[in-house]
Design a protein around this motif. Sequence first.
Motif, short mmCIF file in Angstrom:
data_model
loop_
_atom_site.label_atom_id
_atom_site.label_comp_id
_atom_site.label_asym_id
_atom_site.label_seq_id
_atom_site.Cartn_x
_atom_site.Cartn_y
_atom_site.Cartn_z
N PRO A 118 55.09 38.56 35.79
CA PRO A 118 54.74 39.66 36.83
C PRO A 118 54.53 40.94 35.74
CG PRO A 118 56.38 38.56 37.48
CD PRO A 118 56.43 38.06 36.29
N THR A 119 55.09 40.94 34.59
CA THR A 119 54.91 42.20 33.63
C THR A 119 53.43 42.02 33.02
OG1 THR A 119 57.15 42.27 33.22
CG2 THR A 119 55.53 43.27 31.56
N ALA A 120 53.07 40.79 32.80
CA ALA A 120 51.69 40.66 32.12
C ALA A 120 50.74 40.71 32.97
CB ALA A 120 51.65 39.00 31.40
N LEU A 121 50.71 40.35 34.49
CA LEU A 121 49.94 40.57 35.44
C LEU A 121 49.78 42.13 35.51
CD1 LEU A 121 50.52 37.92 37.97
CD2 LEU A 121 48.42 38.01 36.70
N GLU A 122 50.81 42.80 35.60
CA GLU A 122 50.87 44.36 35.84
C GLU A 122 49.92 44.73 34.73
OE1 GLU A 122 51.91 48.45 35.47
OE2 GLU A 122 52.67 46.77 34.34
N GLN A 123 50.25 44.58 33.63
CA GLN A 123 49.62 45.00 32.24
C GLN A 123 48.19 44.61 32.45
OE1 GLN A 123 51.97 43.32 29.30
NE2 GLN A 123 52.89 45.33 28.53
N ILE A 124 47.57 43.53 32.75
CA ILE A 124 46.34 43.34 32.46
C ILE A 124 45.65 44.07 33.74
CG2 ILE A 124 44.75 41.26 33.20
CD1 ILE A 124 46.83 39.40 31.76
N ASP A 125 46.28 44.21 34.96
CA ASP A 125 45.91 45.00 35.85
C ASP A 125 45.50 46.45 35.47
OD1 ASP A 125 45.29 43.06 37.91
OD2 ASP A 125 46.84 43.68 39.17
N GLN A 127 42.10 34.00 44.03
CA GLN A 127 42.15 33.33 42.93
C GLN A 127 41.24 32.16 42.86
OE1 GLN A 127 46.45 32.65 42.42
NE2 GLN A 127 46.95 34.71 42.62
N ASN A 128 39.92 32.42 42.96
CA ASN A 128 39.14 31.38 43.00
C ASN A 128 38.36 31.61 41.38
OD1 ASN A 128 38.87 30.47 45.57
ND2 ASN A 128 37.69 32.07 46.09
N LEU A 129 38.48 32.65 40.65
CA LEU A 129 37.95 32.89 39.24
C LEU A 129 39.02 32.94 38.46
CD1 LEU A 129 35.00 35.17 40.30
CD2 LEU A 129 34.86 32.85 39.79
N ILE A 130 39.92 33.53 38.57
CA ILE A 130 41.30 33.78 37.71
C ILE A 130 42.45 33.17 38.05
CG2 ILE A 130 42.57 35.77 36.55
CD1 ILE A 130 40.27 37.51 37.43
N LYS A 131 42.95 32.23 37.36
CA LYS A 131 44.18 31.47 37.60
C LYS A 131 45.37 32.19 36.79
CE LYS A 131 41.50 28.30 39.30
NZ LYS A 131 41.19 28.66 40.93
N PRO A 132 46.23 32.85 37.57
CA PRO A 132 47.43 33.61 36.88
C PRO A 132 48.53 32.79 36.48
CG PRO A 132 47.40 34.10 39.32
CD PRO A 132 46.14 33.10 39.04
N GLU A 133 48.49 31.60 36.68
CA GLU A 133 49.69 30.59 36.58
C GLU A 133 49.84 30.78 35.10
OE1 GLU A 133 46.66 28.56 37.46
OE2 GLU A 133 47.26 28.86 39.43
N GLY A 134 51.15 30.94 34.92
CA GLY A 134 52.02 30.99 33.37
C GLY A 134 52.18 32.56 33.03
N LEU A 135 51.64 33.21 33.79
CA LEU A 135 51.58 34.95 33.42
C LEU A 135 52.76 35.47 34.07
CD1 LEU A 135 48.04 35.83 33.70
CD2 LEU A 135 49.23 35.62 31.76
#
Length: 184
Positions: free
Chosen positions: A21-28, A11-19
């Motif tokens: 698990p559903t949002a992360l899965e959708q973005i993936d 996570q050097n480039l993308i900071k997933p804080e505040g997202l």
Amino acid sequence: MYGLAESDPEQNLIKPEGLSPTALEQIDRIMAEMGRMRQLERQIMRNSQNFMKLNETDMRALRMLISAKHAGTAVTPGQLARYLGISSASVTKMIDRLIDGEHVARRPHPTDRRSWCIEITEQTHLMARDQVGRHHAKRFEVAHEFTDSEREVIIRFLARTSDAMENSLNGVASADQPSATAGD
């Protein structure tokens, strides 16, 4: 392959804080589908190039000539060279090769007697429509399935993604996206 875990595990480039698990899965899933679409586009282009026995630059030239034909505009060798980002000498060699292959024709310019224009032949136009156009028609069919408001969201996503990628390519930090070093 295109997900956060595979592309930026530390996570050097993308900071997933505040997202969530559903949002992360959708973005993936979005990233995976965009990657799949890029792979399919490359395969379609390779298949078309092989079928028509042309290279990528030739195919880009033909796309420009098809668009110009549909718009009713003439294309000069100089315009073609600028569009393709190649020299006058290279575009001349390419045009000669495409003429030899009966893909394009050189005609007197309709309004400038000192100039020539390049036109796609009817046979190559039909071949390109069959090879590439049918794939574009499928995209149109899919876009038609969405509502007006859904299409606006898709347009906004694609435009903002393109803008962000262009800014990244040009070394410009986007105002609404933190730079890679923000917060470090």
